[in-house]
Design a protein around this motif. Sequence first.
Motif, short mmCIF file in Angstrom:
data_model
loop_
_atom_site.label_atom_id
_atom_site.label_comp_id
_atom_site.label_asym_id
_atom_site.label_seq_id
_atom_site.Cartn_x
_atom_site.Cartn_y
_atom_site.Cartn_z
N LEU A 119 57.72 -40.48 3.43
CA LEU A 119 56.57 -40.67 2.55
C LEU A 119 55.35 -39.91 3.05
N GLY A 120 55.11 -39.95 4.35
CA GLY A 120 53.92 -39.31 4.91
C GLY A 120 53.94 -37.80 4.77
N CYS A 121 55.07 -37.18 5.05
CA CYS A 121 55.18 -35.72 4.93
C CYS A 121 55.04 -35.29 3.47
N SER A 122 55.62 -36.06 2.54
CA SER A 122 55.51 -35.72 1.12
C SER A 122 54.05 -35.78 0.67
N ALA A 123 53.35 -36.83 1.08
CA ALA A 123 51.94 -36.97 0.71
C ALA A 123 51.09 -35.87 1.33
N THR A 124 51.39 -35.49 2.56
CA THR A 124 50.61 -34.45 3.22
C THR A 124 50.84 -33.09 2.57
N ILE A 125 52.07 -32.80 2.17
CA ILE A 125 52.34 -31.54 1.47
C ILE A 125 51.57 -31.49 0.15
N LEU A 126 51.51 -32.64 -0.55
CA LEU A 126 50.70 -32.70 -1.77
C LEU A 126 49.24 -32.43 -1.46
N PHE A 127 48.74 -33.00 -0.36
CA PHE A 127 47.36 -32.77 0.04
C PHE A 127 47.12 -31.30 0.34
N PHE A 128 48.05 -30.65 1.05
CA PHE A 128 47.92 -29.23 1.35
C PHE A 128 47.88 -28.39 0.07
N ASN A 129 48.73 -28.75 -0.91
CA ASN A 129 48.75 -28.00 -2.16
C ASN A 129 47.44 -28.16 -2.93
N LEU A 130 46.91 -29.38 -2.97
CA LEU A 130 45.62 -29.61 -3.63
C LEU A 130 44.49 -28.88 -2.89
N PHE A 131 44.57 -28.87 -1.56
CA PHE A 131 43.59 -28.13 -0.78
C PHE A 131 43.68 -26.64 -1.09
N LEU A 132 44.91 -26.14 -1.21
CA LEU A 132 45.11 -24.73 -1.53
C LEU A 132 44.51 -24.39 -2.88
N GLU A 133 44.71 -25.23 -3.88
CA GLU A 133 44.16 -24.96 -5.21
C GLU A 133 42.63 -24.85 -5.17
N ARG A 134 42.00 -25.75 -4.43
CA ARG A 134 40.55 -25.73 -4.36
C ARG A 134 40.03 -24.56 -3.54
N VAL A 135 40.75 -24.19 -2.50
CA VAL A 135 40.35 -23.02 -1.71
C VAL A 135 40.45 -21.75 -2.55
N ILE A 136 41.56 -21.59 -3.28
CA ILE A 136 41.74 -20.41 -4.12
C ILE A 136 40.66 -20.34 -5.19
N THR A 137 40.34 -21.49 -5.80
CA THR A 137 39.28 -21.52 -6.82
C THR A 137 37.93 -21.13 -6.23
N LEU A 138 37.62 -21.68 -5.06
CA LEU A 138 36.35 -21.38 -4.41
C LEU A 138 36.26 -19.90 -4.03
N LEU A 139 37.32 -19.37 -3.45
CA LEU A 139 37.31 -17.96 -3.05
C LEU A 139 37.25 -17.05 -4.27
N SER A 140 37.94 -17.43 -5.34
CA SER A 140 37.91 -16.62 -6.56
C SER A 140 36.49 -16.56 -7.13
#
Length: 303
Positions: free
Chosen positions: A134-155
């Motif tokens: 459960l913890g690894c699945s939730a953390t991967i989701l967190f990383f993906n959401l972080f990636l989306e926001r980083v890409i949006t900010l950098l764009s």
Amino acid sequence: MKKVFFCCCPSLSPSRETASFYLLSVLIALYMLAGAAIFSSLERPAELKAHQLWETRLRDFSHEHNISCEELKSLLRHYEEARTAGIRTKQGRALWDIPGAFYFVGTVVSTIGFGVTAPSTVTGKVLLVFYGLLGCSATILFFNLFLERVITLLSLLIFWCHRRTGHSGLEGRASDVNKNEEWKPSVYQVTLILFVVVLLVACGAASLYSTMEGWTYMESLYFCFVAFSTVGFGDFVSGQREHHENTWAYQVANCLLMLLGVCCTYSLFNTISVIIKQGLNWMLRTMACINCQRCSLQGCKVG
């Protein structure tokens, strides 16, 4: 979009995604074989030398203290088992108090897994399976959401810089607006910025670790890459010294740096994977063009 390659046998040719998968599998296998050959040539002599030195020290100690080598090796095997429970020859900080356990679960859910701390009870091992699932699945989701926001900010940042460097004359404003509406940031630009961010975070963290852990700066940089990339060999582990139990500020800074470093490095890996996929598509197009030219030449000869 799926295209058919190999004009000679279009019914048997794979789709672009399937061909990319096969090509990537072959390239990864070749990359691993090349890495194995390089690291084996570099590290194997040191391993053999360490084995010889260890056997010499073992024989000398056994002879000096009149202890059989088998008894000494039996004691060392017991010590290896005790290391799992946190027993060390040099006293370190507690591994299973609340801060130590929090550090452990952090390495689990982030998939770093240094290996310094591991459950020794059967109940703990069984619980870890479900906790990590459960913890690894939730953390991967967190990383993906972080990636989306980083890409949006950098764009947005790159787009703002692009507009600032554009022409401001009255005649060219209409065309500039149209260009800005169509313009999108390149994956190479985003990757470059992420690389600089990861480098800055790693250099800053390395300065802290070299001061607090007593490592050299290069060792600290090496630790940052191993930790931030979630490889986690365990040869260097931060915050495990006995005096670190009372340095709460360092423990908090260590956890925050780990989180920031892993998130940024995960984002960098994703953008690099996009570039690799573009390279695979270029290789497939090149191979398809060469194959089509060869088929055309063969058809001309037959005709």
